[in-house]
Design a protein around this motif. Sequence first.
Motif, mmCIF file in Angstrom:
data_model
loop_
_atom_site.group_PDB
_atom_site.id
_atom_site.type_symbol
_atom_site.label_atom_id
_atom_site.label_comp_id
_atom_site.label_asym_id
_atom_site.label_seq_id
_atom_site.Cartn_x
_atom_site.Cartn_y
_atom_site.Cartn_z
ATOM 1 N N ASP A 17 0.858 -1.185 0.000
ATOM 2 C CA ASP A 17 0.000 0.000 0.000
ATOM 3 C C ASP A 17 0.888 1.227 0.000
ATOM 4 O O ASP A 17 0.745 2.125 -0.821
ATOM 5 C CB ASP A 17 -0.923 0.000 1.225
ATOM 6 C CG ASP A 17 -2.186 -0.808 0.946
ATOM 7 O OD1 ASP A 17 -2.399 -1.166 -0.230
ATOM 8 O OD2 ASP A 17 -2.936 -1.076 1.896
ATOM 9 N N SER A 18 1.797 1.284 0.988
ATOM 10 C CA SER A 18 2.705 2.424 1.100
ATOM 11 C C SER A 18 3.976 1.952 1.790
ATOM 12 O O SER A 18 3.892 1.269 2.825
ATOM 13 C CB SER A 18 2.027 3.519 1.942
ATOM 14 O OG SER A 18 2.997 4.325 2.574
ATOM 15 N N THR A 19 5.124 2.299 1.242
ATOM 16 C CA THR A 19 6.383 1.886 1.892
ATOM 17 C C THR A 19 6.521 2.566 3.259
ATOM 18 O O THR A 19 7.139 2.013 4.167
ATOM 19 C CB THR A 19 7.618 2.215 1.017
ATOM 20 O OG1 THR A 19 7.599 3.603 0.697
ATOM 21 C CG2 THR A 19 7.638 1.384 -0.256
ATOM 22 N N GLY A 45 0.151 5.032 -2.276
ATOM 23 C CA GLY A 45 1.293 5.880 -1.946
ATOM 24 C C GLY A 45 0.786 7.163 -1.288
ATOM 25 O O GLY A 45 -0.200 7.740 -1.727
ATOM 26 N N GLN A 46 1.462 7.565 -0.219
ATOM 27 C CA GLN A 46 0.959 8.715 0.557
ATOM 28 C C GLN A 46 1.742 9.989 0.278
ATOM 29 O O GLN A 46 2.968 9.981 0.238
ATOM 30 C CB GLN A 46 1.109 8.453 2.060
ATOM 31 C CG GLN A 46 0.211 7.374 2.586
ATOM 32 C CD GLN A 46 0.641 6.954 3.989
ATOM 33 O OE1 GLN A 46 1.462 7.609 4.621
ATOM 34 N NE2 GLN A 46 0.080 5.857 4.449
ATOM 35 N N GLY A 47 0.992 11.086 0.147
ATOM 36 C CA GLY A 47 1.582 12.413 0.177
ATOM 37 C C GLY A 47 1.223 13.028 1.525
ATOM 38 O O GLY A 47 0.775 12.335 2.438
ATOM 39 N N LYS A 112 8.874 21.471 -12.612
ATOM 40 C CA LYS A 112 7.896 20.395 -12.372
ATOM 41 C C LYS A 112 8.433 19.385 -11.361
ATOM 42 O O LYS A 112 9.631 19.125 -11.303
ATOM 43 C CB LYS A 112 7.599 19.675 -13.693
ATOM 44 C CG LYS A 112 6.880 20.557 -14.703
ATOM 45 C CD LYS A 112 6.615 19.755 -15.948
ATOM 46 C CE LYS A 112 5.740 20.541 -16.910
ATOM 47 N NZ LYS A 112 5.438 19.720 -18.093
ATOM 48 N N LYS A 113 7.483 18.775 -10.640
ATOM 49 C CA LYS A 113 7.887 17.906 -9.528
ATOM 50 C C LYS A 113 8.362 16.541 -10.036
ATOM 51 O O LYS A 113 7.631 15.837 -10.716
ATOM 52 C CB LYS A 113 6.670 17.752 -8.612
ATOM 53 C CG LYS A 113 6.901 17.000 -7.344
ATOM 54 C CD LYS A 113 5.818 17.398 -6.339
ATOM 55 C CE LYS A 113 5.788 16.533 -5.129
ATOM 56 N NZ LYS A 113 4.917 17.065 -4.079
ATOM 57 N N VAL A 114 9.588 16.196 -9.651
ATOM 58 C CA VAL A 114 10.137 14.905 -10.059
ATOM 59 C C VAL A 114 10.257 13.971 -8.857
ATOM 60 O O VAL A 114 10.395 12.762 -9.006
ATOM 61 C CB VAL A 114 11.493 15.110 -10.765
ATOM 62 C CG1 VAL A 114 12.596 15.537 -9.796
ATOM 63 C CG2 VAL A 114 11.919 13.881 -11.536
HETATM 64 C C1 BT5 Z 1 4.610 14.572 -1.315
HETATM 65 O O1 BT5 Z 1 3.392 14.921 -0.857
HETATM 66 O O2 BT5 Z 1 5.191 15.110 -2.228
HETATM 67 C C2 BT5 Z 1 5.215 13.369 -0.624
HETATM 68 C C3 BT5 Z 1 5.289 12.178 -1.537
HETATM 69 C C4 BT5 Z 1 6.044 11.036 -0.886
HETATM 70 C C5 BT5 Z 1 5.965 9.796 -1.699
HETATM 71 C C6 BT5 Z 1 6.834 8.705 -1.126
HETATM 72 S S1 BT5 Z 1 6.922 7.311 -2.176
HETATM 73 C C7 BT5 Z 1 7.660 6.371 -0.936
HETATM 74 C C8 BT5 Z 1 6.978 6.762 0.364
HETATM 75 N N1 BT5 Z 1 5.805 5.960 0.602
HETATM 76 C C9 BT5 Z 1 4.693 6.687 0.587
HETATM 77 O O3 BT5 Z 1 3.548 6.232 0.747
HETATM 78 N N2 BT5 Z 1 4.992 7.990 0.377
HETATM 79 C C10 BT5 Z 1 6.425 8.183 0.246
HETATM 80 P P1 BT5 Z 1 2.606 16.250 -1.272
HETATM 81 O O4 BT5 Z 1 3.525 17.416 -1.161
HETATM 82 O O5 BT5 Z 1 1.373 16.219 -0.466
HETATM 83 O O6 BT5 Z 1 2.286 16.049 -2.798
HETATM 84 C C11 BT5 Z 1 1.218 15.211 -3.222
HETATM 85 C C12 BT5 Z 1 0.709 15.782 -4.535
HETATM 86 O O7 BT5 Z 1 1.700 15.583 -5.567
HETATM 87 C C13 BT5 Z 1 -0.535 15.087 -5.042
HETATM 88 O O8 BT5 Z 1 -1.687 15.674 -4.512
HETATM 89 C C14 BT5 Z 1 -0.428 15.268 -6.556
HETATM 90 O O9 BT5 Z 1 -0.893 16.540 -6.940
HETATM 91 C C15 BT5 Z 1 1.064 15.259 -6.786
HETATM 92 N N3 BT5 Z 1 1.552 13.913 -7.194
HETATM 93 C C16 BT5 Z 1 1.029 12.692 -6.915
HETATM 94 N N4 BT5 Z 1 1.790 11.718 -7.409
HETATM 95 C C17 BT5 Z 1 2.837 12.326 -8.033
HETATM 96 C C18 BT5 Z 1 3.971 11.850 -8.727
HETATM 97 N N5 BT5 Z 1 4.245 10.546 -8.882
HETATM 98 N N6 BT5 Z 1 4.821 12.788 -9.237
HETATM 99 C C19 BT5 Z 1 4.615 14.105 -9.088
HETATM 100 N N7 BT5 Z 1 3.550 14.619 -8.437
HETATM 101 C C20 BT5 Z 1 2.676 13.732 -7.904
#
Ligand code: BT5
Length: 252
Positions: A17-19, A45-47, A112-114
């Motif tokens: 689900d999420s690392t 995956g969680q943000g 752009k977000k990488v």
């Molecule tokens: C983040 O949240 O940027 C934190 C992301 C962390 C992901 C890693 S992966 C390994 C580990 N396990 C997890 O479950 N999470 C961490 P935030 O600033 O809230 O940005 C989320 C927003 O970025 C979303 O609402 C989208 O708009 C955008 N987004 C979603 N997936 C994306 C992607 N793959 N690349 C770029 N933008 C993305």
Amino acid sequence: MKKMIIGQNIRYYDEVDSTNTVANELAQQEAPEGTVVLADCQHRGQGRLERRWLSPPNKGLWFSVILRPQAEPPTAVQLTLLAAVATSLGIEAYTGIRPGIKWPNDLLLQGKKVCGILCEMDAGETIDHVIIGIGINTNMTLQDLGPELQATATSLWLESGRAVVGPELLDEVLDQLNYWYFKWIDEGFEPVYKAWNRLNVTLGRFIRVDCGEGQFCGQALSIDEEGALVIREADGRERKFNFGEVSIRNPE
Ligand code: BT5
């Protein structure tokens, strides 16, 4: 001797689900410091703030690191900045292109977000553990990003034209994480702070911060010891944010 803890123990999963969730469970079961949880694909995956992180199979590096710093809980936020510095430099070492850091936790290429970083802490009076979750879009195409993310997100493949070999990039990023983590332990926040300042694309720019309580515009001035962002509004007033979503108003 080079200090290496992070990545000594790597747990690989095809899908999770999420690392971050798996790493948190392992940390509660006393997994050693430096354990890395890596997955090919994340279904949830969680943000930040319950937002989702798109993590399809074979298209990115989705991993989380367990740390157990002997530090006061408030200083743990410095690890988010440390993770951004280390990941940016690890990506540069592998691809030759260096992402800029947008406060607090985004790595950008061409605006752009990488890569996104999500740090979570389990602490009482002292820290039990911190999970640093890092998501790097490696081989995503525009089609993989889909219409919603195409305007705001990118991948290393899209920006460099070269396919990324995941384990090689992971090695570079883990090397940098080891280096910066031990530097932080030995020398404190100062070197991380300096590197963050050098790599960031936020300070000096005119930005809008949405912090949940409203939107505030001004020039980004600095970050403080706790990683909070300080801006100066048009009337000269300074405001500090511990949390927020930044839009840069005059992108380069
Ligand atoms: C983040 O949240 O940027 C934190 C992301 C962390 C992901 C890693 S992966 C390994 C580990 N396990 C997890 O479950 N999470 C961490 P935030 O600033 O809230 O940005 C989320 C927003 O970025 C979303 O609402 C989208 O708009 C955008 N987004 C979603 N997936 C994306 C992607 N793959 N690349 C770029 N933008 C993305």
